[in-house]
Write a protein that holds these residues in place. Sequence first.
Motif, mmCIF file in Angstrom:
data_model
loop_
_atom_site.group_PDB
_atom_site.id
_atom_site.type_symbol
_atom_site.label_atom_id
_atom_site.label_comp_id
_atom_site.label_asym_id
_atom_site.label_seq_id
_atom_site.Cartn_x
_atom_site.Cartn_y
_atom_site.Cartn_z
ATOM 1 N N GLU A 253 0.845 -1.190 0.000
ATOM 2 C CA GLU A 253 0.000 0.000 0.000
ATOM 3 C C GLU A 253 0.878 1.237 0.000
ATOM 4 N N GLN A 254 0.527 2.179 -0.875
ATOM 5 C CA GLN A 254 1.275 3.428 -0.986
ATOM 6 C C GLN A 254 0.292 4.546 -1.272
ATOM 7 N N ASN A 255 0.329 5.571 -0.452
ATOM 8 C CA ASN A 255 -0.570 6.715 -0.649
ATOM 9 C C ASN A 255 -2.037 6.291 -0.604
ATOM 10 N N ASP A 256 -2.362 5.379 0.328
ATOM 11 C CA ASP A 256 -3.731 4.883 0.515
ATOM 12 C C ASP A 256 -4.244 4.060 -0.662
ATOM 13 N N LEU A 257 -3.351 3.522 -1.471
ATOM 14 C CA LEU A 257 -3.742 2.698 -2.611
ATOM 15 C C LEU A 257 -3.050 1.338 -2.523
ATOM 16 N N LYS A 258 -3.807 0.275 -2.739
ATOM 17 C CA LYS A 258 -3.212 -1.061 -2.801
ATOM 18 C C LYS A 258 -2.693 -1.291 -4.212
ATOM 19 N N ILE A 259 -1.410 -1.648 -4.304
ATOM 20 C CA ILE A 259 -0.748 -1.835 -5.599
ATOM 21 C C ILE A 259 -0.228 -3.266 -5.686
ATOM 22 N N VAL A 260 -0.436 -3.901 -6.823
ATOM 23 C CA VAL A 260 0.095 -5.246 -7.087
ATOM 24 C C VAL A 260 0.862 -5.203 -8.403
ATOM 25 N N HIS A 261 2.093 -5.719 -8.382
ATOM 26 C CA HIS A 261 2.910 -5.765 -9.603
ATOM 27 C C HIS A 261 3.191 -7.218 -9.960
ATOM 28 N N MET A 262 2.641 -7.657 -11.118
ATOM 29 C CA MET A 262 2.806 -9.029 -11.595
ATOM 30 C C MET A 262 3.606 -9.077 -12.889
ATOM 31 N N GLY A 263 4.534 -8.135 -13.044
ATOM 32 C CA GLY A 263 5.279 -8.030 -14.296
ATOM 33 C C GLY A 263 6.068 -9.270 -14.670
ATOM 34 N N GLY A 264 6.518 -10.049 -13.687
ATOM 35 C CA GLY A 264 7.330 -11.212 -13.999
ATOM 36 C C GLY A 264 6.590 -12.531 -13.993
ATOM 37 N N ALA A 265 5.284 -12.495 -13.771
ATOM 38 C CA ALA A 265 4.522 -13.740 -13.622
ATOM 39 C C ALA A 265 4.022 -14.263 -14.965
ATOM 40 N N ALA A 266 4.004 -15.593 -15.076
ATOM 41 C CA ALA A 266 3.435 -16.213 -16.273
ATOM 42 C C ALA A 266 2.661 -17.477 -15.923
ATOM 43 N N GLY A 267 2.621 -17.841 -14.635
ATOM 44 C CA GLY A 267 1.947 -19.065 -14.207
ATOM 45 C C GLY A 267 0.712 -18.791 -13.383
ATOM 46 N N ASP A 268 0.057 -19.862 -12.965
ATOM 47 C CA ASP A 268 -1.165 -19.746 -12.168
ATOM 48 C C ASP A 268 -0.838 -19.274 -10.748
#
Length: 241
Positions: free
Chosen positions: A127-142
């Motif tokens: 969480e940053q600046n009251d926002l939940k952030i998710v980064h999946m840039g490297g994912a390719a699987g389930d």
Amino acid sequence: MISQIKNIFFFILFSSFLPTSLFARNLVIKSLGHSSFLINSPEKSILINPFKSIGCASHLKEPKEVNVDFILASSRLQDEGYNPNDQLMFVEPGIYQVEDILLHGISVPHDRLDGRRFGMATVWSWEQNDLKIVHMGGAAGDIDINSQIILSRPDILFISIGGGIKSYDGEEASRIIKILKPNVVIPVHFASGKKINKECDFSNADLFIENMKDFKVKYVGKDFQIKPKRIDQNTIYIFGN
């Protein structure tokens, strides 16, 4: 005049009892290309997935002169975990506390073979600046059910869409998005512009957009500001490179 001074005084006094989040400034997101972003808020400056100019990032300028509080990387591969200045970088899965920011790093396959070819990538949630952030840039699987619970309902989701051997394609990415239910989606790892990069196996964003009929698409520049209290719903931001 006296009345105006009184009004200002009471506003300042009243403001001191309000939570600081009400006055939070915007979150500033800057695209550096590939899956790399600079995310700035009043409290922290975070660099995501700095790269060396090789492969699909061979035409991009390396973000090696960027000074930040810390780096989040999907892996130690050179196209998403390049750290020549030896800045503080988190790359291994786990839970980390950096002052007021709690980081969740979750292990997800970096390929469609449960990681047997390219190992595991780390998906980051914070969480940053009251926002939940998710980064999946490297994912390719389930992602398993426990990971889905941690990653669910982010305000902002970065996700790969271009296919290839280490990235979700547009159809796979759309299925992940239906599971996680983000407000805003920022796609990464896809071909844009008219120039063809022969070293890269990414497709363009067409397949992804075709599978995201319930989302509106906004094309933005390299920099974009998000207001915490007025974030868009069901919106895809496509950054210019």
